[in-house]
Motif scaffolding. Structure first.
Motif, PDB file in Angstrom:
ATOM      1  N   LYS A 193      -9.507 -10.391 -31.173  1.00 14.97           N
ATOM      2  CA  LYS A 193      -9.482  -8.936 -31.320  1.00 14.97           C
ATOM      3  C   LYS A 193     -10.092  -8.236 -30.116  1.00 14.97           C
ATOM      4  CE  LYS A 193     -10.447  -5.387 -34.789  1.00 14.97           C
ATOM      5  NZ  LYS A 193     -11.118  -5.093 -36.076  1.00 14.97           N
ATOM      6  N   LEU A 224      -2.488   3.120 -40.509  1.00 14.60           N
ATOM      7  CA  LEU A 224      -3.447   2.243 -39.845  1.00 14.60           C
ATOM      8  C   LEU A 224      -3.260   2.152 -38.336  1.00 14.60           C
ATOM      9  CD1 LEU A 224      -3.525  -0.715 -42.387  1.00 14.60           C
ATOM     10  CD2 LEU A 224      -5.200   1.113 -42.116  1.00 14.60           C
ATOM     11  N   SER A 271      -6.008   3.656 -36.523  1.00 13.23           N
ATOM     12  CA  SER A 271      -7.233   3.468 -37.302  1.00 13.23           C
ATOM     13  C   SER A 271      -8.464   3.360 -36.421  1.00 13.23           C
ATOM     14  CB  SER A 271      -7.106   2.205 -38.161  1.00 13.23           C
ATOM     15  OG  SER A 271      -8.339   1.885 -38.758  1.00 13.23           O
ATOM     16  N   GLU A 280     -10.421  -0.131 -37.945  1.00 14.80           N
ATOM     17  CA  GLU A 280      -9.744  -1.382 -37.628  1.00 14.80           C
ATOM     18  C   GLU A 280      -9.858  -1.757 -36.158  1.00 14.80           C
ATOM     19  OE1 GLU A 280      -8.464  -3.555 -39.727  1.00 14.80           O
ATOM     20  OE2 GLU A 280      -9.143  -2.250 -41.345  1.00 14.80           O
ATOM     21  N   ARG A 312     -14.455  -8.956 -41.462  1.00 17.33           N
ATOM     22  CA  ARG A 312     -13.849  -8.358 -40.270  1.00 17.33           C
ATOM     23  C   ARG A 312     -14.425  -9.014 -39.020  1.00 17.33           C
ATOM     24  NH1 ARG A 312     -13.927  -3.261 -43.190  1.00 17.33           N
ATOM     25  NH2 ARG A 312     -11.828  -2.363 -43.246  1.00 17.33           N
TER      26      ARG A 312
END
Length: 753
Positions: free
Chosen positions: A290, A436, A439, A442, A471
């Protein structure tokens, strides 16, 4: 003692020639690429034609002197171009890996697997059969017909994800079920295709095909993939995380990606496989991290597709012999190869579509899209030529097939996609993804929580706990100590960060320190905060920093290294509205933070309150972007705490001296408020939160909000605010400041300017 041999530098003329070649190739490739893009065709077709125009088929006939001066050069000179071409190829495979969404493949499950099997097995079988009956003059090494047949089967199985994705984006259907199925099946095809390619190329390098060689090559692939997706995945994640923590720059992240790909490419090349396999796998692994966000991927993709990939495709076009294609025999064989390619891929997809539960139009769309070979087949052809599997004529045929199928796919998909109706479930999914897409929550990857161990930061940790759960968000808890030595300069600071980063990588939960603080006191502070976090997959990093010029300066310095959110616990200076709401330290951090800041005030709480469950959250809103971000935080907390979020919009009634006559008509303002709370409520339900909406009127909305919190027994208030500066202090607005000073429960204010 043996003296070291000095390698002479590249000669003046050789350097001039390679720079001139690159200039001409890049200019013509980009010009033709943009020209084809402007008429709705893949840019890669124009970039390939650039090489054809500059090669012996066109420039060699029209201006033989220029062609010979530029491109009829000794092998050593041309190898300089090939090195850059291979660099472009490696970068292109990294981009392909970054775009390979493993989660998407898994989500589509059975349907994607059935489609991919039809899209691989049938083309592979027909391609192998074609290779087995191919005339000998089209095989570079006739004694390796099995290897040639396997290679041709692999070439027929490849699909061009970039071409497919481009068409889906242009038609605005990439997020529809049909678009996702095409991408998922294509990704499976290509992943298996690259593994097959590496295996076949490895067999070609041995010079013979026997069971032992085949098993050795296949075993090498399995071992590499097994290590890559276990140990390699962990190393990749931790390395990217470490680089981001220590350096926090895009340049460092992109360099790390390239270094990993080159190292993996060197390893797979050394193992007798292809360097592209290592590059592709690294792209897949980094794409799952991520921290390596969309902006970084986009930057790398732009560099690759605008500079290095066009050079690779143009050089590939240079090798294409158009004159040879005009030979009746070669032309006939080319038509047969094109026919087998189309029938194999299209027929395979159409054959399995009923078993995947797809309609006829869905089968036509997927078959037409996956029939595009584009850049990927050109990569295959280039490797086949370099490995001595293909003749120049066969290479030209495969490149021509890649161009032809890439031109066919957009036309088929534009014709068939409008005939596919959207189901209610698909519409609901697309609406959720639209919510989303931008977002705030996120996209949070790193959170900084400065603390002295007070009740406010402990409650801030309590609010962060549900955000961190399940997460990929990393929390850094920062404790600032008094400075004992202000010297050292920038170099010392960078060195300290690298040292702290190494400690964090090797022992991610230890206390990092560049000062000799009282470890017992620091541990007490950290323990008190971590106790409010509950059970987390990843424990927070403990960071102890010496105070710089001020505590605020130290916090801002730490926050500058790639954080997405700074959370500050602050009780406030009191209830007097004439005084600044926050201390000088918090005030400055709010104003100068390089990312959104959340201020948590728990002045109404006791030490026991942070452990109580959160059952009801009050969410005041006015419809701004800061309100939306605060709503996301509230919904994310509520969804994991099984709490109720009450969205409140208060219409400001005019004062008596502002009314002309009678009671004011606030119907329009109330209607606007209802639209705002319903929009936020729909968003909250999409995120899985329980939501209640309230629209009311009041002469003093801030007082009404506090009284409403008392009446409903709210456990917390979450609200957003646009920061305004007044007399060098942060001003969050009259309503926000009144609520913070007077609320009966803890308040979290998000400032997201």
């Amino acid at each position: 003692m043996t003296s070291m041999q000095i390698i002479e530098p590249l000669g003046h003329h050789e350097l001039f020639l390679v720079i001139a070649q690159l200039t001409v190739l890049l200019f013509v490739a980009r010009t033709l690429g943009e020209a084809f893009r402007s008429i709705g065709q893949p840019a890669v077709v124009g970039e390939l034609l650039a090489g054809v125009l500059l090669g012996p088929s066109v420039l060699g006939l029209i201006a033989p002197g220029i062609y010979e001066a530029l491109f009829v050069v000794p092998a050593d000179q041309f190898h300089l171009l090939e090195v850059i071409s291979w660099l472009g190829l490696i970068m292109l495979l990294i981009v392909t890996g970054l775009e390979t969404d493993i989660d998407l493949i898994l989500n589509k499950g059975r349907t994607a697997i059935v489609l991919s099997l039809g899209g691989i097995l049938v083309p592979f079988a027909t391609g192998f059969g074609l290779g087995w009956v191919m005339p000998t003059e089209f095989i570079a090494a006739p004694e390796q017909r099995v290897v040639f047949s396997l290679f041709l089967a692999t070439a027929m199985s490849i699909s061009a994800i970039p071409v497919i994705a481009k068409v889906l984006i242009e038609l605005d259907v990439i997020r529809r079920d049909i678009g996702q199925l095409i991408l998922a099946a294509g990704m499976v095809d290509d992943t298996i295709g690259w593994i097959l390619l590496a295996t076949v190329a490895g067999l070609a390098r041995t010079g013979v095909f026997d069971v032992r060689s085949a098993l050795t090559t296949i075993l090498s692939v399995i071992v590499f993939l097994g290590l890559a997706f276990t140990i390699g995945r962990r190393i990749t994640f931790e390395l990217i995380r470490w680089v981001d923590n220590v350096f926090g720059s895009d340049a460092a992240m992109l360099s790390t990606l390239m270094l990993l790909a080159l190292a993996a490419g060197a390893l797979t090349q050394y193992m007798g496989l292809e360097a592209i396999l290592g590059a592709f796998v690294v792209g897949v692994l980094v794409g799952q991290v991520k921290r390596f966000d969309y902006d970084l991927r986009h930057t790398f993709e732009v560099i690759t597709l605008s500079i290095f990939a066009p050079i690779f495709f143009a050089i590939a076009g240079l090798r294409m012999d158009v004159v040879a294609l005009l030979d009746p025999t070669v032309f006939g064989v080319g038509l047969v190869v094109l026919g087998v390619a189309c029938v194999g891929k299209f027929g395979g997809i159409m054959g399995v579509s009923p078993f995947a539960g797809l309609s006829r139009w869905e089968g036509i769309t997927i078959g037409g899209g996956m029939n595009a070979r584009g850049a990927m087949e050109i990569v295959v052809a280039t490797i086949g030529l370099a490995a001595g599997i293909l003749t120049t004529e066969m290479y030209s045929i495969i490149v021509a097939v890649a161009i032809a199928t890439s031109l066919m796919a957009p036309a088929i998909m534009r014709w068939s996609i409008p005939k596919i109706e959207m189901s209610p479930d698909e519409r609901e999914r697309i609406d959720r993804e639209a919510y989303l897409q931008g977002s705030f929550v996120e996209n949070i990857t790193r959170v900084l929580l400065p603390t002295r161990g007070g009740v406010d930061t402990r409650y801030a940790a309590r609010l962060l706990s549900p955000l961190l759960r399940d997460r990929e968000i990393e929390l850094d808890v920062l404790c600032v100590s008094e400075s004992r030595d202000a010297g050292g300069g920038r170099a010392a600071e960078i060195g300290t960060r690298i040292q702290r980063g190494l400690v964090a990588w090797l022992r991610p939960t230890v206390r990092e320190s560049n000062t000799a603080v009282d470890s017992t006191e620091a541990d007490r502070i950290f323990d008190s905060v971590e106790a409010r976090l509950g059970d987390q997959t990843r424990q927070p990093r403990r960071i102890t920093r010496e105070r710089d010029d001020s505590v605020a300066e130290t916090i801002l310095d730490e926050a500058s290294v790639g954080y997405d959110l700074v959370v500050l616990g602050e009780a406030g200076t009191g209830r007097d509205p004439d005084e600044p709401l926050f201390s000088e330290t918090v005030d400055r951090v709010i104003q100068e933070a390089p990312c959104p800041a959340m201020i948590v005030s728990a002045q109404a709480a006791t030490d026991d309150v942070p452990d109580d469950p959160i059952d009801r959250i009050l969410l005041p809103t006015i419809g701004t972007m800061s309100s939306r971000y605060a709503a996301e935080l509230a919904f994310a907390i509520a969804a994991r705490e099984d709490a109720l979020v009450e969205i409140v919009y208060v219409v400001d009634e005019p004062r008596a001296d502002e009314q002309f006559a009678g009671d004011p008509d606030l119907a329009q303002q109330v209607g606007i408020g209802e639209q705002i709370v319903e929009r936020e409520a729909a968003f909250g339900r999409q995120l899985g939160a329980s939501v209640l909406t309230t629209v009311t009127t009041a002469k003093t909305p801030e007082v009404e909000l506090v009284e409403h919190a008392v009446r409903t027994d709210a456990d917390a208030i979450v609200m957003g605010s646009d920061l305004r500066s007044i007399s060098r202090r942060a001003f969050l607005g009259q309503r926000v400041e009144h609520v913070v000073r007077n609320a009966p429960c803890p308040v979290a204010v998000l400032s997201a300017d």
